[in-house]
Design a protein around this motif. Structure first.
Motif, PDB file in Angstrom:
ATOM      1  N   MET A   1      94.207  86.560  38.276  1.00  0.00           N
ATOM      2  CA  MET A   1      94.207  85.578  37.234  1.00  0.00           C
ATOM      3  C   MET A   1      95.269  84.535  37.525  1.00  0.00           C
ATOM      4  O   MET A   1      96.299  84.852  38.074  1.00  0.00           O
ATOM      5  CB  MET A   1      94.540  86.225  35.907  1.00  0.00           C
ATOM      6  N   HIS A   2      95.006  83.340  37.136  1.00  0.00           N
ATOM      7  CA  HIS A   2      95.948  82.242  37.300  1.00  0.00           C
ATOM      8  C   HIS A   2      95.993  81.490  35.987  1.00  0.00           C
ATOM      9  O   HIS A   2      94.963  81.056  35.491  1.00  0.00           O
ATOM     10  CB  HIS A   2      95.482  81.332  38.444  1.00  0.00           C
ATOM     11  N   PHE A   3      97.182  81.355  35.420  1.00  0.00           N
ATOM     12  CA  PHE A   3      97.333  80.669  34.158  1.00  0.00           C
ATOM     13  C   PHE A   3      98.133  79.402  34.369  1.00  0.00           C
ATOM     14  O   PHE A   3      99.132  79.399  35.066  1.00  0.00           O
ATOM     15  CB  PHE A   3      98.068  81.545  33.136  1.00  0.00           C
TER      16      PHE A   3
ATOM     17  N   ILE B   1     100.564  95.733  36.547  1.00  0.00           N
ATOM     18  CA  ILE B   1     100.374  94.299  36.407  1.00  0.00           C
ATOM     19  C   ILE B   1     101.543  93.604  37.083  1.00  0.00           C
ATOM     20  O   ILE B   1     102.700  93.841  36.751  1.00  0.00           O
ATOM     21  CB  ILE B   1     100.319  93.870  34.918  1.00  0.00           C
ATOM     22  N   LEU B   2     101.227  92.758  38.073  1.00  0.00           N
ATOM     23  CA  LEU B   2     102.252  91.955  38.727  1.00  0.00           C
ATOM     24  C   LEU B   2     102.201  90.557  38.142  1.00  0.00           C
ATOM     25  O   LEU B   2     101.126  89.969  38.014  1.00  0.00           O
ATOM     26  CB  LEU B   2     102.029  91.874  40.236  1.00  0.00           C
ATOM     27  N   ASN B   3     103.355  90.045  37.784  1.00  0.00           N
ATOM     28  CA  ASN B   3     103.485  88.716  37.206  1.00  0.00           C
ATOM     29  C   ASN B   3     104.445  87.918  38.081  1.00  0.00           C
ATOM     30  O   ASN B   3     105.572  88.350  38.311  1.00  0.00           O
ATOM     31  CB  ASN B   3     104.015  88.849  35.771  1.00  0.00           C
ATOM     32  N   PHE B   4     103.975  86.792  38.602  1.00  0.00           N
ATOM     33  CA  PHE B   4     104.822  85.902  39.402  1.00  0.00           C
ATOM     34  C   PHE B   4     104.952  84.587  38.656  1.00  0.00           C
ATOM     35  O   PHE B   4     103.954  83.946  38.318  1.00  0.00           O
ATOM     36  CB  PHE B   4     104.215  85.656  40.782  1.00  0.00           C
ATOM     37  N   VAL B   5     106.187  84.178  38.391  1.00  0.00           N
ATOM     38  CA  VAL B   5     106.454  82.947  37.647  1.00  0.00           C
ATOM     39  C   VAL B   5     107.294  82.032  38.523  1.00  0.00           C
ATOM     40  O   VAL B   5     108.387  82.400  38.960  1.00  0.00           O
ATOM     41  CB  VAL B   5     107.213  83.236  36.330  1.00  0.00           C
TER      42      VAL B   5
ATOM     43  N   TYR C   1     101.235  83.391  37.763  1.00  0.00           N
ATOM     44  CA  TYR C   1     100.141  84.173  38.333  1.00  0.00           C
ATOM     45  C   TYR C   1     100.275  85.611  37.865  1.00  0.00           C
ATOM     46  O   TYR C   1     101.365  86.168  37.875  1.00  0.00           O
ATOM     47  CB  TYR C   1     100.201  84.156  39.862  1.00  0.00           C
ATOM     48  N   THR C   2      99.156  86.211  37.472  1.00  0.00           N
ATOM     49  CA  THR C   2      99.151  87.592  37.025  1.00  0.00           C
ATOM     50  C   THR C   2      97.972  88.294  37.684  1.00  0.00           C
ATOM     51  O   THR C   2      96.883  87.747  37.724  1.00  0.00           O
ATOM     52  CB  THR C   2      99.017  87.665  35.490  1.00  0.00           C
ATOM     53  N   GLU C   3      98.231  89.488  38.193  1.00  0.00           N
ATOM     54  CA  GLU C   3      97.182  90.236  38.875  1.00  0.00           C
ATOM     55  C   GLU C   3      97.365  91.727  38.614  1.00  0.00           C
ATOM     56  O   GLU C   3      98.483  92.229  38.613  1.00  0.00           O
ATOM     57  CB  GLU C   3      97.244  89.976  40.375  1.00  0.00           C
TER      58      GLU C   3
END
Length: 92
Positions: free
Chosen positions: A1-3, A75-79, A85-87
């Motif tokens: 997912m990309h927010f 859940i990996l969250n990169f900010v 980005y969340t995957e």
């Protein structure tokens, strides 16, 4: 997912984080991109507890090993400064 919000980023390099890949291989979570990555990585279990956090700077690939003792989904969250980005990944 990309927010991302619908507004244009405040900087000129719109595609800086367009090709971020987040995936897992066995006990490793891998984050890579064709462009340099800078930001914060956080990993959460499915109960919402943070199990890993690290700031990264100017790297094309980052590997996380031994995030969790148990196998399962995380859940990996990169900010970065302008993108999130969340995957969901599976640790074997």
């Amino acid at each position: 997912m990309h927010f991302s919000n619908n507004e244009a980023p405040a900087y000129n390099d719109v595609d800086a984080y367009k090709n971020v890949n987040i995936y897992s291989i066995d006990n490793y979570i891998i984050l890579n991109s064709a462009n340099e990555l800078s930001g914060t990585i956080k990993v959460y279990d499915l109960m919402g507890r943070e199990v890993y956090s690290e700031a990264i700077s100017e790297t094309f690939q980052h590997e996380i090993s031994s995030v969790a003792i148990f196998k399962g989904y995380y859940i990996l969250n990169f900010v970065s400064d302008s993108e999130v980005y969340t995957e969901k990944v599976f640790i074997k």
